[in-house]
Design a protein around this motif. Structure first.
Motif, PDB file in Angstrom:
ATOM      1  N   GLY A   1       1.048  -1.035  -0.213  1.00 52.13           N
ATOM      2  CA  GLY A   1       0.233   0.000  -0.246  1.00 52.13           C
ATOM      3  C   GLY A   1       0.688   1.496   0.060  1.00 52.13           C
TER       4      GLY A   1
ATOM      5  N   THR B   1       1.154   3.072  -2.128  1.00 54.02           N
ATOM      6  CA  THR B   1       0.963   4.266  -3.396  1.00 54.02           C
ATOM      7  C   THR B   1      -0.854   4.889  -2.497  1.00 54.02           C
ATOM      8  OG1 THR B   1       0.093   2.281  -4.473  1.00 54.02           O
ATOM      9  CG2 THR B   1       2.059   3.200  -5.260  1.00 54.02           C
ATOM     10  N   GLY B   2      -0.540   4.756  -1.742  1.00 45.88           N
ATOM     11  CA  GLY B   2      -1.561   4.939  -1.342  1.00 45.88           C
ATOM     12  C   GLY B   2      -1.465   6.280  -0.176  1.00 45.88           C
TER      13      GLY B   2
ATOM     14  N   MET C   1      -1.660   6.755   3.431  1.00 43.56           N
ATOM     15  CA  MET C   1      -0.876   6.810   4.318  1.00 43.56           C
ATOM     16  C   MET C   1       0.913   5.764   4.536  1.00 43.56           C
ATOM     17  SD  MET C   1      -2.997   5.876   8.041  1.00 43.56           S
ATOM     18  CE  MET C   1      -2.806   4.555   7.480  1.00 43.56           C
ATOM     19  N   GLY C   2       0.831   5.115   3.795  1.00 45.38           N
ATOM     20  CA  GLY C   2       1.720   4.863   2.607  1.00 45.38           C
ATOM     21  C   GLY C   2       3.235   5.035   2.698  1.00 45.38           C
TER      22      GLY C   2
ATOM     23  N   GLU D   1       0.022  -7.817  -7.251  1.00 41.49           N
ATOM     24  CA  GLU D   1      -1.494  -7.112  -7.809  1.00 41.49           C
ATOM     25  C   GLU D   1      -1.389  -8.944  -6.197  1.00 41.49           C
ATOM     26  OE1 GLU D   1      -4.687  -7.338  -7.627  1.00 41.49           O
ATOM     27  OE2 GLU D   1      -3.434  -5.627  -8.980  1.00 41.49           O
ATOM     28  N   LEU D   2      -2.182  -7.740  -4.982  1.00 41.80           N
ATOM     29  CA  LEU D   2      -2.654  -9.054  -4.011  1.00 41.80           C
ATOM     30  C   LEU D   2      -3.480  -9.478  -4.159  1.00 41.80           C
ATOM     31  CD1 LEU D   2      -1.897  -5.866  -1.099  1.00 41.80           C
ATOM     32  CD2 LEU D   2      -0.395  -7.229  -2.189  1.00 41.80           C
ATOM     33  N   THR D   3      -4.130  -9.000  -4.901  1.00 41.99           N
ATOM     34  CA  THR D   3      -5.655  -9.857  -5.293  1.00 41.99           C
ATOM     35  C   THR D   3      -5.994 -11.502  -5.711  1.00 41.99           C
ATOM     36  OG1 THR D   3      -6.459  -8.978  -7.281  1.00 41.99           O
ATOM     37  CG2 THR D   3      -7.101  -8.283  -5.005  1.00 41.99           C
TER      38      THR D   3
ATOM     39  N   ALA E   1      -1.540  -2.228   2.428  1.00 37.97           N
ATOM     40  CA  ALA E   1      -2.804  -1.883   1.512  1.00 37.97           C
ATOM     41  C   ALA E   1      -3.750  -2.761   1.995  1.00 37.97           C
ATOM     42  CB  ALA E   1      -2.142  -3.058   0.630  1.00 37.97           C
TER      43      ALA E   1
ATOM     44  N   ILE F   1      -2.055  -2.889   9.507  1.00 36.92           N
ATOM     45  CA  ILE F   1      -2.931  -1.552   9.208  1.00 36.92           C
ATOM     46  C   ILE F   1      -3.808  -1.876   9.882  1.00 36.92           C
ATOM     47  CG2 ILE F   1      -3.182   0.709   9.276  1.00 36.92           C
ATOM     48  CD1 ILE F   1      -0.184  -0.172   9.598  1.00 36.92           C
ATOM     49  N   SER F   2      -5.016  -1.517  10.936  1.00 37.96           N
ATOM     50  CA  SER F   2      -6.359  -1.921  10.857  1.00 37.96           C
ATOM     51  C   SER F   2      -7.127  -0.730  10.803  1.00 37.96           C
ATOM     52  CB  SER F   2      -6.726  -3.345  12.073  1.00 37.96           C
ATOM     53  OG  SER F   2      -7.881  -3.180  12.243  1.00 37.96           O
ATOM     54  N   THR F   3      -8.048  -0.593  11.684  1.00 38.59           N
ATOM     55  CA  THR F   3      -9.079   0.377  11.777  1.00 38.59           C
ATOM     56  C   THR F   3      -9.496   0.038  13.299  1.00 38.59           C
ATOM     57  OG1 THR F   3     -10.616   2.044  11.229  1.00 38.59           O
ATOM     58  CG2 THR F   3     -10.800  -0.706  10.228  1.00 38.59           C
TER      59      THR F   3
ATOM     60  N   TYR G   1     -16.172  -3.129   3.847  1.00 39.37           N
ATOM     61  CA  TYR G   1     -14.968  -2.378   5.360  1.00 39.37           C
ATOM     62  C   TYR G   1     -14.806  -3.006   6.426  1.00 39.37           C
ATOM     63  CZ  TYR G   1     -10.970   0.266   6.370  1.00 39.37           C
ATOM     64  OH  TYR G   1     -10.273   0.945   6.747  1.00 39.37           O
TER      65      TYR G   1
ATOM     66  N   SER H   1      -8.024   5.623  13.990  1.00 40.88           N
ATOM     67  CA  SER H   1      -9.481   6.479  13.929  1.00 40.88           C
ATOM     68  C   SER H   1      -9.815   6.270  12.538  1.00 40.88           C
ATOM     69  CB  SER H   1      -9.934   6.974  14.633  1.00 40.88           C
ATOM     70  OG  SER H   1      -9.033   7.900  15.023  1.00 40.88           O
ATOM     71  N   ILE H   2     -10.084   8.043  12.084  1.00 41.82           N
ATOM     72  CA  ILE H   2      -9.634   8.754  10.912  1.00 41.82           C
ATOM     73  C   ILE H   2      -9.354   9.909  10.715  1.00 41.82           C
ATOM     74  CG2 ILE H   2     -12.028  10.197   9.747  1.00 41.82           C
ATOM     75  CD1 ILE H   2     -14.039  10.207  11.904  1.00 41.82           C
ATOM     76  N   VAL H   3      -8.062   8.825   9.880  1.00 40.27           N
ATOM     77  CA  VAL H   3      -6.774   9.311   9.216  1.00 40.27           C
ATOM     78  C   VAL H   3      -7.076  10.913   8.305  1.00 40.27           C
ATOM     79  CG1 VAL H   3      -5.040   8.882   8.077  1.00 40.27           C
ATOM     80  CG2 VAL H   3      -5.864   7.639   9.093  1.00 40.27           C
TER      81      VAL H   3
HETATM   82  N1  LIG Z   1      -8.078   6.332   6.093  1.00 40.85           N
HETATM   83  C1  LIG Z   1      -8.348   6.131   7.001  1.00 40.85           C
HETATM   84  O1  LIG Z   1      -8.950   6.615   6.886  1.00 40.85           O
HETATM   85  C2  LIG Z   1      -7.642   4.835   7.175  1.00 40.85           C
HETATM   86  C3  LIG Z   1      -6.906   4.007   7.268  1.00 40.85           C
HETATM   87  N2  LIG Z   1      -7.165   2.915   7.862  1.00 40.85           N
HETATM   88  C4  LIG Z   1      -6.173   1.688   7.168  1.00 40.85           C
HETATM   89  O2  LIG Z   1      -4.918   2.474   6.774  1.00 40.85           O
HETATM   90  C5  LIG Z   1      -4.320   1.417   5.399  1.00 40.85           C
HETATM   91  C6  LIG Z   1      -4.612   2.158   4.781  1.00 40.85           C
HETATM   92  O3  LIG Z   1      -4.910   3.438   4.162  1.00 40.85           O
HETATM   93  P1  LIG Z   1      -5.250   4.326   2.858  1.00 40.85           P
HETATM   94  O4  LIG Z   1      -3.683   5.173   2.803  1.00 40.85           O
HETATM   95  O5  LIG Z   1      -6.016   5.332   3.823  1.00 40.85           O
HETATM   96  O6  LIG Z   1      -5.419   3.439   1.645  1.00 40.85           O
HETATM   97  P2  LIG Z   1      -5.251   4.628   0.154  1.00 40.85           P
HETATM   98  O7  LIG Z   1      -6.676   3.754  -0.838  1.00 40.85           O
HETATM   99  O8  LIG Z   1      -5.168   5.612  -0.370  1.00 40.85           O
HETATM  100  O9  LIG Z   1      -4.385   2.965  -0.066  1.00 40.85           O
HETATM  101  C7  LIG Z   1      -4.028   1.730   0.090  1.00 40.85           C
HETATM  102  C8  LIG Z   1      -3.335   1.158  -1.158  1.00 40.85           C
HETATM  103  O10 LIG Z   1      -3.530  -0.285  -1.055  1.00 40.85           O
HETATM  104  C9  LIG Z   1      -2.828  -0.834  -2.367  1.00 40.85           C
HETATM  105  N3  LIG Z   1      -3.664  -1.696  -3.630  1.00 40.85           N
HETATM  106  C10 LIG Z   1      -5.479  -1.908  -2.843  1.00 40.85           C
HETATM  107  N4  LIG Z   1      -5.365  -2.555  -3.172  1.00 40.85           N
HETATM  108  C11 LIG Z   1      -4.326  -3.051  -3.939  1.00 40.85           C
HETATM  109  C12 LIG Z   1      -3.862  -4.626  -5.149  1.00 40.85           C
HETATM  110  N5  LIG Z   1      -5.191  -5.546  -5.099  1.00 40.85           N
HETATM  111  N6  LIG Z   1      -2.837  -5.068  -5.859  1.00 40.85           N
HETATM  112  C13 LIG Z   1      -1.690  -4.212  -4.967  1.00 40.85           C
HETATM  113  N7  LIG Z   1      -2.041  -3.159  -4.029  1.00 40.85           N
HETATM  114  C14 LIG Z   1      -2.749  -2.272  -3.416  1.00 40.85           C
HETATM  115  C15 LIG Z   1      -3.144   0.925  -3.218  1.00 40.85           C
HETATM  116  O11 LIG Z   1      -2.497   0.513  -3.879  1.00 40.85           O
HETATM  117  P3  LIG Z   1      -3.370   1.495  -5.900  1.00 40.85           P
HETATM  118  O12 LIG Z   1      -2.796   2.246  -5.971  1.00 40.85           O
HETATM  119  O13 LIG Z   1      -2.350   0.513  -6.792  1.00 40.85           O
HETATM  120  O14 LIG Z   1      -4.470   0.665  -5.689  1.00 40.85           O
HETATM  121  C16 LIG Z   1      -2.503   2.005  -2.168  1.00 40.85           C
HETATM  122  O15 LIG Z   1      -1.130   1.567  -1.934  1.00 40.85           O
HETATM  123  C17 LIG Z   1      -5.339   1.018   5.516  1.00 40.85           C
HETATM  124  O16 LIG Z   1      -5.422  -0.656   5.603  1.00 40.85           O
HETATM  125  C18 LIG Z   1      -7.059   1.369   6.041  1.00 40.85           C
HETATM  126  O17 LIG Z   1      -7.671   0.093   6.521  1.00 40.85           O
HETATM  127  C19 LIG Z   1      -7.737   2.304   8.874  1.00 40.85           C
HETATM  128  C20 LIG Z   1      -8.215   3.829   9.412  1.00 40.85           C
HETATM  129  C21 LIG Z   1      -8.516   5.347   8.643  1.00 40.85           C
END
Ligand SMILES: NC(=O)C1=CN([C@@H]2O[C@H](COP(=O)(O)OP(=O)(O)OC[C@H]3O[C@@H](n4cnc5c(N)ncnc54)[C@H](OP(=O)(O)O)[C@@H]3O)[C@@H](O)[C@H]2O)C=CC1
Ligand SMILES: CCCCCCCCCCCCCCCCCC(=O)SCCNC(=O)CCNC(=O)[C@H](O)C(C)(C)COP(=O)(O)OP(=O)(O)OC[C@H]1O[C@@H](n2cnc3c(N)ncnc32)[C@H](O)[C@@H]1OP(=O)(O)O
Length: 515
Positions: free
Chosen positions: A17, A19-20, A22-23, A85-87, A112, A151-153, A204, A230-232
């Motif tokens: 994760g 690219t997300g 928090m990552g 690809e995690l799935t 992720a 990382i959970s919620t 979720y 909680s709510i990030v």
């Molecule tokens: N944001 C929030 O408010 C909160 C988040 N959390 C937890 O924190 C963690 C991170 O959240 P956040 O950063 O906000 O989420 P994002 O949606 O921003 O990021 C999700 C990440 O997971 C990756 N991902 C999703 N599907 C796949 C896949 N099939 N294969 C590979 N990678 C994949 C995404 O990659 P790609 O860019 O390729 O899609 C991305 O990097 C999660 O576990 C979430 O449950 C917990 C509490 C609150």
């Protein structure tokens, strides 16, 4: 004992994760505050027509990494993208990459997930539960692994009012559910979903609860910790205040309110708004990684990473500060002047939705149609209403989280680590934080320039004049249609006007007498 940064020196870190939201912040903090970290292996998939390497290159150009870039222009050399690809079975990692990872990784951060509230159960299960299971299996093979951080919620157990730092029994045995859903087609799963998720609001939170259970089941030979934020929200201090890059959670609501689109929403003024800045979550996560590896706790430690019990702030206060910030720092091209109100009353909310959302949208679309353009406002409002509907559950009630482990961890840190990896939310000044958060949505989500604020203010003045003109025309129209056409309405109108006039005369006379 070595400091946190010293402990990370020479370590190979695996991040899912990355690219997300928090990552990325996790990577940035590691590279900046632990400059001697050996390498960050990140699992990335190609997406939206971009290859894995293109995505990673784009990501490293992001403003978030400005400070790291300043300190070390070659920081990208520490990032090793791994196609995954995690799935897919085996997370679709090539055998050579599996070999590399199993031989060199010291710590795993599993971020992720699919965080969509409307995700189909099968997909949420696949990503949030099955891929967690697969990653744990991979982790079991890692010869040098010292800690696995999941990382959970904080809302994984939102069907409870009081949430302790324990893994609760799952709503269903994950393996049984995985086996059952395997043979069902999508429509069958869709029909069964409400029965399965029970008193949880969405797939979720349900699948995140199952993932915690899977983590516990696989915890045998691994050193694991679970972080439950909680709510990030946007960053509080690092790498700079207000960093945010998405519309999730409250960010989209703040933007919609700032644009003058959102005028009403169901939320409780007095409920605690358990926002937690992203840099706080990441600092706690890195500190928990260090603690788990160094102290090797006997059980899986769960860290509820929340603010409500320590430094509470309420949705009513958030509304006030969001509105006041956007009035001082308006967003560009607002639809109307920002004026959103929250209410817990269903009927009042329905009334204002009709008057302040649907009616203006219809009117605006009518104007667009008449001027030969494509109507769009009703579509935007329908999407907004869908999003609000999914978020209301979290803004209309509050929860109590025990955060003993967060306090325990803070006490384990040296004074210097406490400064570098600050997660002491007692120091958080909410009004200042919310102001920076809103400005962050303007600068980093909408990419608006702060130098354009005078023009945005001018636009708001124009909207105010349009509103005054509209109200005047409406009054004249009402007068023409209802008052001027009926003798009785006219009589009532003259009666009301004469009453007002008499009252004013009396008031003027009595105030002259008292002088
Ligand atoms: N944001 C929030 O408010 C909160 C988040 N959390 C937890 O924190 C963690 C991170 O959240 P956040 O950063 O906000 O989420 P994002 O949606 O921003 O990021 C999700 C990440 O997971 C990756 N991902 C999703 N599907 C796949 C896949 N099939 N294969 C590979 N990678 C994949 C995404 O990659 P790609 O860019 O390729 O899609 C991305 O990097 C999660 O576990 C979430 O449950 C917990 C509490 C609150
Ligand atoms: C002043 C008021 C004060 C208010 C106070 C009250 C506030 C209450 C807030 C409560 C928040 C509670 C959150 C609880 C979080 C639980 C914590 C977690 O664990 S988990 C973490 C929390 N998880 C979540 O928050 C997930 C919640 N989100 C979802 O589930 C889905 O996004 C959806 C169902 C809402 C919409 O699905 P769908 O309709 O399919 O739409 P897509 O998503 O596919 O987006 C399509 C495109 O639109 C873009 N865009 C989006 N929004 C906006 C916007 N507002 N504007 C403009 N644009 C927006 C988007 O970027 C995308 O662009 P592109 O990429 O295509 O270019």
């Amino acid at each position: 004992m070595a400091s946190i940064s010293e402990w990370y020196a020479g370590k190979n870190v695996l991040i899912t994760g990355a690219t997300g939201f928090m990552g990325k912040v996790l990577m940035e903090k590691l590279l900046r505050s632990c400059p001697d970290v050996k390498a960050l292996y990140i699992l990335v998939r190609p997406k939206a027509g971009q290859s894995m390497s293109e995505r990673v290159q784009d990501m490293m150009k992001c403003k978030l990494f400005d400070r790291v870039r300043e300190d070390n222009p070659d920081f990208h050399q520490k990032i090793v993208p791994i196609s995954s690809e995690l799935t897919q079975p085996g997370l679709a990692i090539s055998p050579e990459d599996v070999k590399t990872l199993t031989s060199c990784i010291h710590i795993v951060f599993h971020c992720a997930a699919t965080i969509r509230f409307d995700e189909a159960l099968k997909h949420a299960l696949q990503l949030n539960v099955i891929s967690t299971q697969q990653l744990l299996s991979l982790a079991q093979q890692m010869q040098q692994l010292q800690a696995f951080i999941h990382i959970s919620t904080a809302y994984a157990n939102c069907n409870r009012r009081h949430i302790d730092e324990v893994i609760y029994p799952p709503p269903v045995e994950p393996k049984k559910l995985i086996d059952s859903l395997e043979w069902m087609d999508d429509s069958m799963v869709c029909d069964l979903t409400p029965r399965l998720i029970g008193d949880r609001p969405n797939t979720y939170t349900y699948t995140k609860a199952l993932a915690e259970c899977v983590v516990q089941q696989e915890s045998g030979r691994l050193n694991i910790a679970i972080i439950r934020p909680s709510i990030v929200g946007a960053s509080w201090q690092e790498p700079f205040p207000g960093w945010i890059d998405n519309f999730n959670g409250p960010s989209g609501i703040f933007i919609a309110a700032g644009k003058g689109i959102l005028r009403t929403m169901r939320a409780s003024n007095d409920a605690v708004a358990d926002l937690i800045p992203v840099d706080v979550v990441i600092n706690l996560t890195l500190a928990a990684g260090w603690y788990t590896a160094v102290h090797r706790p006997k059980t899986v430690l769960v860290y509820n990473c929340t603010t409500g019990g320590i430094n509470p702030f309420h949705w009513g206060e958030i509304e006030h500060h969001v509105m006041s910030t956007f009035k001082r720092n308006p967003l560009e091209q607002a639809f109307r002047r920002p004026n959103a109100n929250i209410t817990s009353n269903y009927l009042i909310n329905q009334y204002w939705t009709l008057v302040s959302h649907k009616f203006p949208a219809l009117l605006y679309d009518l104007i667009l149609r008449l001027s030969g353009q494509k109507p769009q406002m009703m579509r935007i409002f329908n999407r907004l209403h869908k999003a609000i509907g999914l978020l209301e559950y979290f803004s209309s009630q509050d929860w109590e989280w025990n955060s003993d482990n967060m306090n325990m961890l803070m006490n384990q840190l040296s004074a210097e680590d406490r400064r570098t990896f600050n997660f002491d939310v007692r120091q958080l000044n909410w009004p200042e934080y919310i102001e920076n958060y809103c400005i962050g949505t303007k600068k980093y989500v909408l990419n608006e320039d702060m130098s354009d604020i005078p023009a945005a203010r001018q636009h708001l003045r124009k909207l105010r004049n349009i509103r005054y003109t509209f109200n005047t025309l409406l009054l004249v129209f009402i007068w023409r249609v209802f008052i001027a056409r009926s003798q009785m309405a006219r009589n009532i109108w003259y009666f009301v006007v004469s009453l007002c006039f008499k009252f004013l005369s009396y008031f003027r006379a009595s105030s002259t007498l008292t002088q």
